[in-house]
Design a protein around this motif. Structure first.
Motif, PDB file in Angstrom:
ATOM      1  N   LEU A   3      22.967  13.184  -3.993  1.00  0.00           N
ATOM      2  CA  LEU A   3      22.081  12.714  -2.731  1.00  0.00           C
ATOM      3  C   LEU A   3      21.170  13.721  -2.714  1.00  0.00           C
ATOM      4  N   LYS A   4      21.063  14.401  -2.793  1.00  0.00           N
ATOM      5  CA  LYS A   4      19.904  15.273  -2.276  1.00  0.00           C
ATOM      6  C   LYS A   4      17.864  15.091  -3.099  1.00  0.00           C
ATOM      7  N   VAL A   5      19.257  14.597  -4.110  1.00  0.00           N
ATOM      8  CA  VAL A   5      17.204  14.011  -4.640  1.00  0.00           C
ATOM      9  C   VAL A   5      16.941  12.983  -4.152  1.00  0.00           C
ATOM     10  N   VAL A   6      17.897  11.907  -3.264  1.00  0.00           N
ATOM     11  CA  VAL A   6      17.353  11.212  -3.447  1.00  0.00           C
ATOM     12  C   VAL A   6      17.429  10.906  -1.958  1.00  0.00           C
ATOM     13  N   ALA A   7      17.416  11.802  -1.128  1.00  0.00           N
ATOM     14  CA  ALA A   7      16.333  11.627   0.132  1.00  0.00           C
ATOM     15  C   ALA A   7      15.243  12.304  -0.062  1.00  0.00           C
ATOM     16  N   LYS A   8      14.997  13.996  -1.047  1.00  0.00           N
ATOM     17  CA  LYS A   8      13.663  13.776  -1.627  1.00  0.00           C
ATOM     18  C   LYS A   8      12.833  13.111  -1.366  1.00  0.00           C
ATOM     19  N   LEU A  13       8.124   9.782   0.260  1.00  0.00           N
ATOM     20  CA  LEU A  13       7.220   8.057   0.669  1.00  0.00           C
ATOM     21  C   LEU A  13       7.312   7.243   1.644  1.00  0.00           C
ATOM     22  N   ILE A  14       7.338   8.087   2.900  1.00  0.00           N
ATOM     23  CA  ILE A  14       7.415   6.924   3.921  1.00  0.00           C
ATOM     24  C   ILE A  14       5.869   7.917   4.283  1.00  0.00           C
ATOM     25  N   PRO A  15       5.252   8.765   4.266  1.00  0.00           N
ATOM     26  CA  PRO A  15       3.626   8.643   3.718  1.00  0.00           C
ATOM     27  C   PRO A  15       3.017   7.139   3.483  1.00  0.00           C
ATOM     28  N   ALA A  16       3.837   6.737   2.140  1.00  0.00           N
ATOM     29  CA  ALA A  16       3.626   5.540   1.780  1.00  0.00           C
ATOM     30  C   ALA A  16       3.907   4.427   2.166  1.00  0.00           C
ATOM     31  N   ILE A  17       4.308   4.748   3.264  1.00  0.00           N
ATOM     32  CA  ILE A  17       5.242   3.404   3.290  1.00  0.00           C
ATOM     33  C   ILE A  17       4.432   3.170   4.701  1.00  0.00           C
ATOM     34  N   ILE A  18       4.511   3.843   5.779  1.00  0.00           N
ATOM     35  CA  ILE A  18       3.330   3.943   6.846  1.00  0.00           C
ATOM     36  C   ILE A  18       2.146   3.465   6.493  1.00  0.00           C
ATOM     37  N   GLY A  19       1.086   3.755   5.015  1.00  0.00           N
ATOM     38  CA  GLY A  19      -0.133   3.575   4.876  1.00  0.00           C
ATOM     39  C   GLY A  19       0.094   2.182   4.802  1.00  0.00           C
ATOM     40  N   THR A  20       1.246   1.642   3.561  1.00  0.00           N
ATOM     41  CA  THR A  20       1.073  -0.073   3.403  1.00  0.00           C
ATOM     42  C   THR A  20       1.995  -0.808   4.139  1.00  0.00           C
ATOM     43  N   TYR A  21       2.672  -0.311   5.450  1.00  0.00           N
ATOM     44  CA  TYR A  21       2.373  -0.710   7.400  1.00  0.00           C
ATOM     45  C   TYR A  21       0.952  -1.400   7.392  1.00  0.00           C
ATOM     46  N   LEU A  22       0.534  -0.664   7.677  1.00  0.00           N
ATOM     47  CA  LEU A  22      -0.868  -0.277   8.470  1.00  0.00           C
ATOM     48  C   LEU A  22      -1.573  -1.130   7.567  1.00  0.00           C
ATOM     49  N   LEU A  23      -1.534  -1.135   6.138  1.00  0.00           N
ATOM     50  CA  LEU A  23      -2.789  -1.982   5.610  1.00  0.00           C
ATOM     51  C   LEU A  23      -2.371  -3.870   5.864  1.00  0.00           C
ATOM     52  N   VAL A  24      -1.065  -3.558   5.775  1.00  0.00           N
ATOM     53  CA  VAL A  24      -0.400  -5.608   5.778  1.00  0.00           C
ATOM     54  C   VAL A  24      -0.428  -5.266   7.251  1.00  0.00           C
ATOM     55  N   LYS A  25      -0.410  -5.070   8.472  1.00  0.00           N
ATOM     56  CA  LYS A  25      -0.837  -5.131   9.570  1.00  0.00           C
ATOM     57  C   LYS A  25      -1.956  -5.839   9.391  1.00  0.00           C
ATOM     58  N   ASP A  26      -3.002  -4.873   9.281  1.00  0.00           N
ATOM     59  CA  ASP A  26      -4.239  -4.897   9.634  1.00  0.00           C
ATOM     60  C   ASP A  26      -4.683  -5.998   8.886  1.00  0.00           C
ATOM     61  N   TYR A  27      -4.241  -6.593   7.808  1.00  0.00           N
ATOM     62  CA  TYR A  27      -5.191  -7.674   6.654  1.00  0.00           C
ATOM     63  C   TYR A  27      -4.533  -8.554   7.609  1.00  0.00           C
ATOM     64  N   ILE A  28      -2.978  -9.044   8.240  1.00  0.00           N
ATOM     65  CA  ILE A  28      -2.803  -9.964   9.163  1.00  0.00           C
ATOM     66  C   ILE A  28      -3.197 -10.471  10.116  1.00  0.00           C
ATOM     67  N   VAL A  29      -3.812  -9.017  11.181  1.00  0.00           N
ATOM     68  CA  VAL A  29      -5.123  -9.355  12.147  1.00  0.00           C
ATOM     69  C   VAL A  29      -6.196  -9.629  11.519  1.00  0.00           C
ATOM     70  N   ALA A  30      -7.016  -8.937  10.629  1.00  0.00           N
ATOM     71  CA  ALA A  30      -7.871  -9.530   9.976  1.00  0.00           C
ATOM     72  C   ALA A  30      -7.981 -11.241   9.480  1.00  0.00           C
ATOM     73  N   ALA A  31      -7.414 -11.857   9.256  1.00  0.00           N
ATOM     74  CA  ALA A  31      -6.803 -12.968   8.915  1.00  0.00           C
ATOM     75  C   ALA A  31      -6.721 -13.679   9.991  1.00  0.00           C
ATOM     76  N   ASN A  32      -5.906 -13.588  11.291  1.00  0.00           N
ATOM     77  CA  ASN A  32      -5.295 -14.719  11.984  1.00  0.00           C
ATOM     78  C   ASN A  32      -6.730 -14.298  13.249  1.00  0.00           C
TER      79      ASN A  32
END
Length: 66
Positions: A3-8, A13-32
């Motif tokens: 469990l310790k390795v999985v948690a690490k 990966l949290i920054p990559a998840i946040i970056g992906t969220y921001l990319l998708v959000k901005d892409y959707i705004v740009a499309a609409n």
């Protein structure tokens, strides 16, 4: 994998998840609503910073002695 390795890994990966969220959000705004959107360069920089941050965190976390 314990469990310790999985948690690490998920924590690192949290920054990559946040970056992906921001990319998708901005892409959707740009499309609409192109008049409200940011530059595509800004979208990819947000994603790149998140990805690089995750890679650095993974490297740091797994280089530490347990």
């Amino acid at each position: 994998m314990n469990l310790k390795v999985v948690a690490k890994v998920i924590g690192s990966l949290i920054p990559a998840i946040i970056g992906t969220y921001l990319l998708v959000k901005d892409y959707i705004v740009a499309a609409n609503h192109p008049e409200w959107s940011v530059s595509p360069v800004v979208m990819w920089v947000e994603f790149g910073v998140g990805l690089i941050g995750s890679i650095i965190l993974l490297f740091v976390v797994f280089r530490q002695k347990s």
